[in-house]
Motif scaffolding. Structure first.
Motif, mmCIF file in Angstrom:
data_model
loop_
_atom_site.group_PDB
_atom_site.id
_atom_site.type_symbol
_atom_site.label_atom_id
_atom_site.label_comp_id
_atom_site.label_asym_id
_atom_site.label_seq_id
_atom_site.Cartn_x
_atom_site.Cartn_y
_atom_site.Cartn_z
ATOM 1 N N GLN A 225 3.797 10.341 -2.532
ATOM 2 C CA GLN A 225 3.447 11.405 -1.604
ATOM 3 C C GLN A 225 1.936 11.603 -1.518
ATOM 4 O O GLN A 225 1.386 11.868 -0.432
ATOM 5 C CB GLN A 225 4.118 12.717 -2.030
ATOM 6 C CG GLN A 225 3.889 13.867 -1.067
ATOM 7 C CD GLN A 225 4.369 13.546 0.339
ATOM 8 O OE1 GLN A 225 5.493 13.066 0.520
ATOM 9 N NE2 GLN A 225 3.527 13.766 1.330
ATOM 10 N N SER A 226 1.246 11.451 -2.635
ATOM 11 C CA SER A 226 -0.216 11.581 -2.625
ATOM 12 C C SER A 226 -0.855 10.508 -1.758
ATOM 13 O O SER A 226 -1.789 10.774 -0.992
ATOM 14 C CB SER A 226 -0.762 11.481 -4.062
ATOM 15 O OG SER A 226 -0.371 12.588 -4.832
ATOM 16 N N ILE A 227 -0.364 9.276 -1.877
ATOM 17 C CA ILE A 227 -0.910 8.172 -1.087
ATOM 18 C C ILE A 227 -0.617 8.382 0.392
ATOM 19 O O ILE A 227 -1.476 8.156 1.246
ATOM 20 C CB ILE A 227 -0.337 6.835 -1.596
ATOM 21 C CG1 ILE A 227 -0.934 6.517 -2.974
ATOM 22 C CG2 ILE A 227 -0.625 5.705 -0.614
ATOM 23 C CD1 ILE A 227 -0.275 5.361 -3.691
ATOM 24 N N VAL A 228 0.591 8.830 0.716
ATOM 25 C CA VAL A 228 0.944 9.109 2.111
ATOM 26 C C VAL A 228 0.000 10.155 2.703
ATOM 27 O O VAL A 228 -0.477 10.029 3.833
ATOM 28 C CB VAL A 228 2.409 9.578 2.207
ATOM 29 C CG1 VAL A 228 2.712 10.114 3.601
ATOM 30 C CG2 VAL A 228 3.357 8.442 1.867
ATOM 31 N N SER A 229 -0.297 11.182 1.908
ATOM 32 C CA SER A 229 -1.134 12.284 2.411
ATOM 33 C C SER A 229 -2.605 11.902 2.490
ATOM 34 O O SER A 229 -3.307 12.285 3.430
ATOM 35 C CB SER A 229 -0.978 13.506 1.492
ATOM 36 O OG SER A 229 0.363 13.934 1.439
ATOM 37 N N ALA A 230 -3.091 11.143 1.503
ATOM 38 C CA ALA A 230 -4.541 10.921 1.378
ATOM 39 C C ALA A 230 -5.035 9.634 2.009
ATOM 40 O O ALA A 230 -6.226 9.515 2.305
ATOM 41 C CB ALA A 230 -4.934 10.934 -0.101
ATOM 42 N N LEU A 231 -4.144 8.652 2.255
ATOM 43 C CA LEU A 231 -4.626 7.336 2.675
ATOM 44 C C LEU A 231 -3.946 6.824 3.953
ATOM 45 O O LEU A 231 -3.443 5.694 3.978
ATOM 46 C CB LEU A 231 -4.411 6.328 1.541
ATOM 47 C CG LEU A 231 -5.209 6.575 0.266
ATOM 48 C CD1 LEU A 231 -4.803 5.579 -0.813
ATOM 49 C CD2 LEU A 231 -6.708 6.482 0.534
ATOM 50 N N PRO A 232 -3.948 7.604 5.022
ATOM 51 C CA PRO A 232 -3.455 7.067 6.293
ATOM 52 C C PRO A 232 -4.393 5.958 6.777
ATOM 53 O O PRO A 232 -5.544 5.868 6.330
ATOM 54 C CB PRO A 232 -3.486 8.282 7.224
ATOM 55 C CG PRO A 232 -4.529 9.180 6.642
ATOM 56 C CD PRO A 232 -4.438 8.994 5.160
ATOM 57 N N PRO A 233 -3.925 5.080 7.662
ATOM 58 C CA PRO A 233 -4.740 3.934 8.095
ATOM 59 C C PRO A 233 -6.132 4.297 8.598
ATOM 60 O O PRO A 233 -7.103 3.573 8.342
ATOM 61 C CB PRO A 233 -3.886 3.322 9.218
ATOM 62 C CG PRO A 233 -2.481 3.671 8.831
ATOM 63 C CD PRO A 233 -2.560 5.043 8.229
ATOM 64 N N GLU A 234 -6.249 5.423 9.306
ATOM 65 C CA GLU A 234 -7.576 5.773 9.837
ATOM 66 C C GLU A 234 -8.564 6.112 8.732
ATOM 67 O O GLU A 234 -9.767 5.838 8.841
ATOM 68 C CB GLU A 234 -7.466 6.929 10.831
ATOM 69 C CG GLU A 234 -6.893 8.230 10.277
ATOM 70 C CD GLU A 234 -5.393 8.302 10.385
ATOM 71 O OE1 GLU A 234 -4.860 9.424 10.276
ATOM 72 O OE2 GLU A 234 -4.745 7.252 10.583
ATOM 73 N N MET A 270 2.181 -0.926 3.775
ATOM 74 C CA MET A 270 2.613 -0.268 2.544
ATOM 75 C C MET A 270 2.655 1.245 2.744
ATOM 76 O O MET A 270 3.572 1.927 2.271
ATOM 77 C CB MET A 270 1.657 -0.623 1.405
ATOM 78 C CG MET A 270 1.710 -2.082 0.978
ATOM 79 S SD MET A 270 3.374 -2.602 0.518
ATOM 80 C CE MET A 270 3.744 -1.441 -0.773
ATOM 81 N N HIS A 271 1.676 1.775 3.451
ATOM 82 C CA HIS A 271 1.662 3.209 3.756
ATOM 83 C C HIS A 271 2.895 3.584 4.574
ATOM 84 O O HIS A 271 3.499 4.652 4.369
ATOM 85 C CB HIS A 271 0.386 3.570 4.511
ATOM 86 C CG HIS A 271 0.223 5.039 4.765
ATOM 87 N ND1 HIS A 271 0.792 5.672 5.853
ATOM 88 C CD2 HIS A 271 -0.438 6.004 4.068
ATOM 89 C CE1 HIS A 271 0.493 6.953 5.823
ATOM 90 N NE2 HIS A 271 -0.259 7.186 4.746
#
Length: 289
Positions: A225-234, A270-271
């Motif tokens: 969940q942290s990666i989904v929130s913090a690392l979107p493609p943009e 991966m995201h």
């Protein structure tokens, strides 16, 4: 001349690593790990929902303020789980074994640092040196949490042009693994974490309990969940632009060559997989990769 030649061969490189030179810290294989697994956050801190988790909290982003700190909000096992999520996202196999990678694991890439309560101030916490127990003579109290730092992290994206089948198989492995980690059945979760449990035992002689396994799985879900929130493609694209301009003197072009190997499309895929699980969709829908 011989000495100069040897020095040149050793020191003629773009960077150096000094992973074991942090006072009061050690690597996973050298620590009394059992006492750290026993440290668990309170029920209100543990929670049952990954939404709203602070990005990067399990990979060493600790705080100093005791009960409300990130240290207190994550158990040791949960912090291990968050790092597993990061390694799956980056395809980094050189740390904690899972069924995603065919690896033996490397405990030298986990740096641990205890967070102690300050003697006379139970609500305060301080990072101190040494292991276990109270130490009133030094002003340090008992260990209330542990920072777990992921060190020597590699970004190993798989190029779709040259390794299309390998990339597809990796995505299937990740999806299958997360389906098990997100399963409501504790037996399924335990089987998914078997290689991780065996790794912990082989390096520390500590037999992770069923609750430890559930905590590791909880940490993986928080990490996803942290990666989904913090690392979107943009965000990744902006970070890459920043990194390209960061180094002004590039030794033998190492920096530019390394950045060129990072496939943002792979990380975006991966995201996308992580987003399906982070959004709470069913395992059947998440499998369509």
């Amino acid at each position: 001349y011989r000495e100069l030649h040897m020095m040149h061969s050793q020191f003629n490189r773009p960077f150096f690593l000094a992973m074991e030179c942090v006072p009061g810290s050690s690597l996973l294989c050298n620590y009394n790990t059992q006492q750290y697994f026993a440290l668990r956050p309170s029920a209100t801190q543990h929670g049952g929902d990954e939404r709203g988790t602070e990005a990067g909290a399990g990979a060493g982003a600790g705080a100093e303020s005791g009960a409300e700190s990130v240290i207190g909000a994550y158990s040791f096992a949960q912090r291990i789980g968050v790092i597993i999520a990061l390694d799956i996202y980056l395809n980094n196999s050189d740390r904690i074994p899972t069924s995603v990678h065919d690896n033996e694991g490397n405990p030298n890439n986990l740096l641990l640092h205890p967070c102690r309560s300050v003697t006379g101030s139970p609500g305060a916490a301080s990072r101190g040196e040494g292991e276990g127990g109270d130490d009133s003579s030094s002003g340090l109290g008992s260990i209330v949490g542990v920072d777990v730092f992921a060190i020597d992290t590699c970004v190993s994206t798989i190029n779709a042009t040259t390794h299309q089948q390998l990339r597809r198989m990796y995505k299937l492995r990740v999806t299958s693994y997360l389906e098990k980690v997100y399963s409501p059945d504790p037996t399924v979760v335990a089987k998914a974490l078997l290689r991780t449990k065996e790794f912990i035992y082989s390096e520390t002689c500590y037999e992770a309990s069923p609750q430890d396994c559930l905590d590791i799985a909880h940490g993986i879900r928080r990490g996803v969940q942290s990666i989904v929130s913090a690392l979107p493609p943009e965000v990744l694209a902006a970070e890459m632009s920043y990194l390209r301009a960061l180094v002004q003197t590039d030794w033998n072009g190492v920096w530019a060559k390394s950045l060129a190997l990072v496939d943002l499309e792979f990380l975006g895929e991966m995201h996308g997989i992580f987003s399906r699980f982070g959004a709470g969709v069913s395992a059947g829908n998440a499998r369509s990769v």
